[in-house]
Design an enzyme around this catalytic site. Sequence first.
Site, PDB file in Angstrom:
ATOM      1  N   SER A 290       0.977  -0.995   0.143  1.00 12.25           N
ATOM      2  CA  SER A 290      -0.258  -0.060   0.283  1.00 12.25           C
ATOM      3  C   SER A 290       1.021   1.527  -0.409  1.00 12.25           C
ATOM      4  CB  SER A 290      -0.613   0.280   1.262  1.00 12.25           C
ATOM      5  OG  SER A 290      -1.808   1.269   1.406  1.00 12.25           O
TER       6      SER A 290
ATOM      7  N   TYR B 171      -1.936  -0.187  10.942  1.00 14.19           N
ATOM      8  CA  TYR B 171      -1.850  -1.070   9.004  1.00 14.19           C
ATOM      9  C   TYR B 171      -0.808  -0.517   8.390  1.00 14.19           C
ATOM     10  CZ  TYR B 171      -3.719  -1.402   3.960  1.00 14.19           C
ATOM     11  OH  TYR B 171      -3.949  -2.027   2.875  1.00 14.19           O
TER      12      TYR B 171
END
Length: 249
Positions: free
Chosen positions: A145, A158
């Site tokens: 990501s 995350y």
Amino acid sequence: MKDLSVLIVGGGSGLGALLARMAVDAGASALGVIDLNAAAAEAALTPARERGLPTASAAADIQNGSECHAAFKDIAGQLGQIDTLINCAAIYPRRPIMEITDAEWDASNGVNIKGTYHMMVAAIDHMREQEPKDHVRGRIVNITSVDAFKAHPQNAHYAATKAAVVSLTRSFAHHVAADGILVNSVAPAGMATERARELGFLEELSKASPLNRGAEPPEIAEWVLMTGGPKNTYMTGENVIVSGGYIYA
């Protein structure tokens, strides 16, 4: 993905299920899916079964290393060979940085890091025994990501796990380069998914992009399939950023 046997971890929904359909459309010779949800894993195989391709599914909680290895062995045993592994399983629990609980840390680390690690270990043990084609014995693609490279106080746990997966990707790529196994990752920015709409942050993501929109999931999936496909015979240890200009690297 022409003539490759593909295994997608987290292939029961979202980007993973889309990758399963697109891999079949791109000419995959066989398809395997591992997911926590057994019914979803089976449903993701429908496009492949409609074309008469060999398929296999397994349910596993990838926070558990033994379940990772057992599921991979099961799929590989049924399909005979795994040419490309795509690690797509992840959880995305948003929480302000000062409020993250131990349970949330454990779950994020367990799925996003430890599960990815064990699936790569299982795949490498398998791929090392395969005959090379165009110098390549196998390919692994991890979904990371852009959050790994940006300050993210609303979801720091995350972001930290995705930064860890970037590091793991590089370490594994170096470790297995001599074996002819290519290990890369793809880092998308925010995608225009139903989940993003439900959680109410799609507009926020769209405003952050110079293109003024989130990525459509197929726009990300194409890069994943290219990185894990037969045309990639030399790139390894790379993290391909597909962010619509959200970050430049």
